[in-house]
Design a protein around this motif. Structure first.
Motif, PDB file in Angstrom:
ATOM      1  N   GLU A   2      50.616  43.893  41.154  1.00  0.00           N
ATOM      2  CA  GLU A   2      50.309  44.208  39.722  1.00  0.00           C
ATOM      3  C   GLU A   2      51.361  43.286  38.906  1.00  0.00           C
ATOM      4  OE1 GLU A   2      50.579  48.231  38.875  1.00  0.00           O
ATOM      5  OE2 GLU A   2      48.545  48.714  39.709  1.00  0.00           O
ATOM      6  N   TYR A  41      38.240  34.352  34.524  1.00  0.00           N
ATOM      7  CA  TYR A  41      38.603  35.779  34.510  1.00  0.00           C
ATOM      8  C   TYR A  41      38.714  36.374  33.362  1.00  0.00           C
ATOM      9  CZ  TYR A  41      38.820  35.220  39.794  1.00  0.00           C
ATOM     10  OH  TYR A  41      38.639  35.019  40.955  1.00  0.00           O
ATOM     11  N   GLU A  58      45.428  42.517  38.841  1.00  0.00           N
ATOM     12  CA  GLU A  58      45.895  43.143  40.385  1.00  0.00           C
ATOM     13  C   GLU A  58      45.280  42.073  41.321  1.00  0.00           C
ATOM     14  OE1 GLU A  58      45.016  47.428  40.795  1.00  0.00           O
ATOM     15  OE2 GLU A  58      43.956  47.146  38.764  1.00  0.00           O
ATOM     16  N   ASP A  60      45.044  41.834  45.763  1.00  0.00           N
ATOM     17  CA  ASP A  60      44.865  42.640  46.912  1.00  0.00           C
ATOM     18  C   ASP A  60      46.058  42.209  47.896  1.00  0.00           C
ATOM     19  OD1 ASP A  60      44.340  40.419  48.087  1.00  0.00           O
ATOM     20  OD2 ASP A  60      42.054  40.784  48.631  1.00  0.00           O
ATOM     21  N   TYR A  65      42.091  37.700  44.026  1.00  0.00           N
ATOM     22  CA  TYR A  65      42.180  38.277  42.950  1.00  0.00           C
ATOM     23  C   TYR A  65      41.186  39.809  42.971  1.00  0.00           C
ATOM     24  CZ  TYR A  65      39.586  39.466  38.392  1.00  0.00           C
ATOM     25  OH  TYR A  65      39.218  40.074  37.370  1.00  0.00           O
ATOM     26  N   LYS A  66      41.625  40.765  42.393  1.00  0.00           N
ATOM     27  CA  LYS A  66      41.037  42.066  42.591  1.00  0.00           C
ATOM     28  C   LYS A  66      40.455  42.350  41.299  1.00  0.00           C
ATOM     29  CE  LYS A  66      42.177  46.671  44.362  1.00  0.00           C
ATOM     30  NZ  LYS A  66      43.052  47.585  44.806  1.00  0.00           N
ATOM     31  N   SER A  67      41.320  42.290  40.242  1.00  0.00           N
ATOM     32  CA  SER A  67      40.717  42.670  38.612  1.00  0.00           C
ATOM     33  C   SER A  67      41.853  42.206  37.669  1.00  0.00           C
ATOM     34  CB  SER A  67      40.499  44.208  38.539  1.00  0.00           C
ATOM     35  OG  SER A  67      41.970  44.934  38.530  1.00  0.00           O
ATOM     36  N   ASN A  69      42.556  43.426  33.552  1.00  0.00           N
ATOM     37  CA  ASN A  69      42.006  44.481  32.573  1.00  0.00           C
ATOM     38  C   ASN A  69      42.860  44.457  31.284  1.00  0.00           C
ATOM     39  OD1 ASN A  69      39.985  46.151  34.148  1.00  0.00           O
ATOM     40  ND2 ASN A  69      41.578  46.288  35.471  1.00  0.00           N
TER      41      ASN A  69
END
Length: 72
Positions: A2, A41, A58, A60, A65-67, A69
């Motif tokens: 993160e 993104y 975030e 993995d 790339y995961k997310s 926010n």
């Protein structure tokens, strides 16, 4: 993994990403780590005021790339 960071990109500046002049956003997270994030993104967060706020990226376990926010 993160990463937390604050960002402000004006609408005008971000338009260069749409026009294909650049494809990534370079920034530094709160721990001083330099990141390059694909501009696509950030598109959901674009307003007439640009992109601003505190974000969490975030990845993995492979660094993919995961997310992304925006934090309140």
């Amino acid at each position: 993994m993160e990463f937390y960071f604050n960002i402000y990109i004006s609408y005008r500046k971000f338009s260069s990403y749409y026009q294909g002049y650049s494809d990534s956003v370079a920034l530094t997270d709160v721990n001083g780590r330099h990141l390059q994030i694909n501009a696509k993104y950030f598109r959901p967060f674009l307003t007439l005021n640009g992109i601003q706020g505190q974000f969490k990226l975030e990845l993995d376990s492979n660094g993919a790339y995961k997310s992304l926010n925006r934090l309140e």
